[in-house]
Each structure stands twice: as structure tokens, then as C-alpha cells.
Scaffold this active site. Structure first.
Site, PDB file in Angstrom:
ATOM      1  N   ARG A   1     -34.674 -47.291  -3.543  1.00 46.63           N
ATOM      2  CA  ARG A   1     -34.264 -48.600  -3.025  1.00 46.63           C
ATOM      3  C   ARG A   1     -33.014 -49.114  -3.746  1.00 46.63           C
ATOM      4  NH1 ARG A   1     -37.278 -50.680   0.630  1.00 46.63           N
ATOM      5  NH2 ARG A   1     -36.830 -52.877   0.212  1.00 46.63           N
TER       6      ARG A   1
ATOM      7  N   GLU B   1     -45.683 -43.364   5.224  1.00 51.95           N
ATOM      8  CA  GLU B   1     -44.466 -42.957   5.941  1.00 51.95           C
ATOM      9  C   GLU B   1     -44.236 -41.444   5.839  1.00 51.95           C
ATOM     10  OE1 GLU B   1     -41.216 -45.505   4.712  1.00 51.95           O
ATOM     11  OE2 GLU B   1     -42.105 -47.239   5.705  1.00 51.95           O
TER      12      GLU B   1
ATOM     13  N   LYS C   1     -30.295 -42.664   9.208  1.00 51.60           N
ATOM     14  CA  LYS C   1     -30.406 -43.255  10.545  1.00 51.60           C
ATOM     15  C   LYS C   1     -29.320 -42.730  11.504  1.00 51.60           C
ATOM     16  CE  LYS C   1     -32.538 -47.566   8.915  1.00 51.60           C
ATOM     17  NZ  LYS C   1     -32.564 -49.040   9.096  1.00 51.60           N
TER      18      LYS C   1
ATOM     19  N   TYR D   1     -42.347 -48.547  12.723  1.00 55.74           N
ATOM     20  CA  TYR D   1     -41.886 -49.851  12.218  1.00 55.74           C
ATOM     21  C   TYR D   1     -42.881 -50.968  12.546  1.00 55.74           C
ATOM     22  CZ  TYR D   1     -37.034 -48.837  10.661  1.00 55.74           C
ATOM     23  OH  TYR D   1     -35.909 -48.433   9.984  1.00 55.74           O
TER      24      TYR D   1
ATOM     25  N   THR E   1     -30.408 -54.484   2.180  1.00 53.10           N
ATOM     26  CA  THR E   1     -30.582 -54.166   3.605  1.00 53.10           C
ATOM     27  C   THR E   1     -29.290 -54.405   4.389  1.00 53.10           C
ATOM     28  OG1 THR E   1     -32.866 -54.888   3.376  1.00 53.10           O
ATOM     29  CG2 THR E   1     -32.028 -54.660   5.620  1.00 53.10           C
TER      30      THR E   1
ATOM     31  N   ARG F   1     -25.696 -47.922   1.204  1.00 54.73           N
ATOM     32  CA  ARG F   1     -25.393 -48.862   2.300  1.00 54.73           C
ATOM     33  C   ARG F   1     -24.012 -49.490   2.134  1.00 54.73           C
ATOM     34  NH1 ARG F   1     -31.553 -51.087   2.397  1.00 54.73           N
ATOM     35  NH2 ARG F   1     -32.321 -49.863   4.173  1.00 54.73           N
TER      36      ARG F   1
ATOM     37  N   HIS G   1     -33.024 -45.648   5.600  1.00 59.03           N
ATOM     38  CA  HIS G   1     -34.285 -46.383   5.380  1.00 59.03           C
ATOM     39  C   HIS G   1     -34.983 -45.738   4.198  1.00 59.03           C
ATOM     40  CE1 HIS G   1     -38.279 -48.115   6.040  1.00 59.03           C
ATOM     41  NE2 HIS G   1     -38.720 -46.900   5.774  1.00 59.03           N
TER      42      HIS G   1
ATOM     43  N   ASN H   1     -27.509 -49.609   9.126  1.00 59.82           N
ATOM     44  CA  ASN H   1     -27.354 -49.619   7.666  1.00 59.82           C
ATOM     45  C   ASN H   1     -27.606 -48.239   7.049  1.00 59.82           C
ATOM     46  OD1 ASN H   1     -30.102 -49.630   7.989  1.00 59.82           O
ATOM     47  ND2 ASN H   1     -30.510 -51.378   6.670  1.00 59.82           N
TER      48      ASN H   1
HETATM   49  P1  CMP Z   1     -34.991 -50.762   7.094  1.00 58.96           P
HETATM   50  O1  CMP Z   1     -35.002 -50.625   5.624  1.00 58.96           O
HETATM   51  O2  CMP Z   1     -35.001 -49.522   7.906  1.00 58.96           O
HETATM   52  O3  CMP Z   1     -36.255 -51.658   7.537  1.00 58.96           O
HETATM   53  C1  CMP Z   1     -36.259 -52.421   8.710  1.00 58.96           C
HETATM   54  C2  CMP Z   1     -34.901 -52.561   9.321  1.00 58.96           C
HETATM   55  O4  CMP Z   1     -34.730 -53.663  10.191  1.00 58.96           O
HETATM   56  C3  CMP Z   1     -33.872 -52.794   8.237  1.00 58.96           C
HETATM   57  O5  CMP Z   1     -33.693 -51.606   7.499  1.00 58.96           O
HETATM   58  C4  CMP Z   1     -32.663 -53.236   9.070  1.00 58.96           C
HETATM   59  O6  CMP Z   1     -31.861 -52.151   9.510  1.00 58.96           O
HETATM   60  C5  CMP Z   1     -33.320 -53.875  10.301  1.00 58.96           C
HETATM   61  N1  CMP Z   1     -33.043 -55.295  10.439  1.00 58.96           N
HETATM   62  C6  CMP Z   1     -32.406 -55.871  11.472  1.00 58.96           C
HETATM   63  N2  CMP Z   1     -32.325 -57.202  11.293  1.00 58.96           N
HETATM   64  C7  CMP Z   1     -32.920 -57.489  10.130  1.00 58.96           C
HETATM   65  C8  CMP Z   1     -33.137 -58.693   9.399  1.00 58.96           C
HETATM   66  N3  CMP Z   1     -32.732 -59.883   9.851  1.00 58.96           N
HETATM   67  N4  CMP Z   1     -33.797 -58.598   8.208  1.00 58.96           N
HETATM   68  C9  CMP Z   1     -34.228 -57.402   7.740  1.00 58.96           C
HETATM   69  N5  CMP Z   1     -34.042 -56.216   8.403  1.00 58.96           N
HETATM   70  C10 CMP Z   1     -33.388 -56.265   9.571  1.00 58.96           C
END
Ligand code: CMP
Length: 136
Positions: A88, A129, A12, A52, A94, A105, A118, A115
Site C-alpha cells: 500500500r 482476494e 489495472k 469489489y 488512491t 500511482r 489495486h 489509478n
Molecule cells: P482500489 O484500490 O482498486 O479500490 C477501489 C477503487 O475505487 C479505487 O482503487 C479507485 O480506483 C476507485 N474509486 C473511484 N472513486 C473513488 C472514490 N471516490 N474513493 C475511493 N476510491 C474510488
């Protein structure tokens, strides 16, 4: 029985900006992933919203799409045994503050938004994707 899979990984904007691409790529390679294709791109907010769209009902959707389109990203097709789950695990939770030691992360994430990476959350989404960024 072997289960070779492909999954999509995105480095990212926060991590690209901090020149972490080579370091993160080498973590994937050291953990047995092959990088089958990759590119650095800067997507529009409309493209991020499409990517997304599973999160469109979430309160953080607008900020998430603004963020992913805020600067260059590095997208990769990773291949390996059980690649979706393994990626993952290697990424960690996350929210970096909940991520285990030595996950990407934990090492590099700044916040739940920034973070650093993805990864696809299922084999079906991995196909979608990968196709989104690398049209076959
Ligand atoms: P990612 O795995 O890219 O998938 C969706 C993204 O939303 C996640 O990583 C986070 O960076 C972002 N995000 C922001 N707020 C939240 C939240 N409350 N819960 C989950 N994802 C979040």
C-alpha cells in the site's frame, strides 16, 4: 520477529494497455517482493462486481466494476515482510494527484479511477482476494 505475508496486486486496464506490466513488476521486485504467482486475465463485469462487493454501496461502484472489466488485467500474489502495508505504501494514495513521489500511482496513475494498481487493504482481505483469483 519476522512477518512474511502475501497480498494481492492487480495491474489495472489502464496500465496493462500502456504496456507497463514489466516496469511495475520490476518495481515490486526491486522493493523486495517475490511474485509467487501471476496471470493476465480479462474478467467479466459480474466477476468485477463480486471482487469489489465491499464497495457496493458507494456511488462509484458501477463505474468501478465496468472499468475493471473493460480490458485485460495482470494479477499477482506478492510475498514479503509486512507485504500488505508495504504494498500500500508503494502504491501511494488512491487518487494519484495526492500520491507521494516515486509511488506507483504517482508515476503511472491517470485519475482516481485509472489509478493503475489495486492492492489488498488488510491481511484478511488479502487472503480473500488471493483466493478469488488463485483458488487453492
Ligand atoms: P482500489 O484500490 O482498486 O479500490 C477501489 C477503487 O475505487 C479505487 O482503487 C479507485 O480506483 C476507485 N474509486 C473511484 N472513486 C473513488 C472514490 N471516490 N474513493 C475511493 N476510491 C474510488
Amino acid at each position: 520477529m519476522s512477518n512474511t505475508e502475501q497480498t494481492l496486486s492487480i495491474i489495472k486496464p489502464d496500465a496493462v494497455e500502456r504496456n507497463l506490466v514489466d516496469e511495475i513488476k520490476s518495481i515490486f521486485q526491486k522493493n523486495g517482493f517475490k511474485i509467487k504467482d501471476s496471470k493476465k486475465i480479462h474478467i467479466t463485469k459480474d466477476e468485477a462486481s463480486e471482487f469489489y462487493k465491499v464497495h457496493q454501496s458507494k456511488p462509484f461502484y458501477n463505474d468501478l466494476c465496468s472499468y475493471l472489466s473493460s480490458g485485460p488485467i495482470f494479477v499477482m500474489i506478492l510475498e514479503g515482510e509486512n507485504a500488505v502495508l508495504k504494498n500500500r505504501e508503494l502504491m501511494g494514495s488512491t487518487d494519484p494527484k495526492n500520491a507521494s513521489e516515486n509511488t506507483i500511482r504517482k508515476l503511472f496513475g491517470i485519475s482516481i479511477d485509472k489509478n493503475s494498481v489495486h492492492g489488498s487493504d488488510s491481511p484478511d482481505n488479502a487472503k480473500k482476494e488471493i483466493n478469488f483469483f488463485f483458488k487453492s
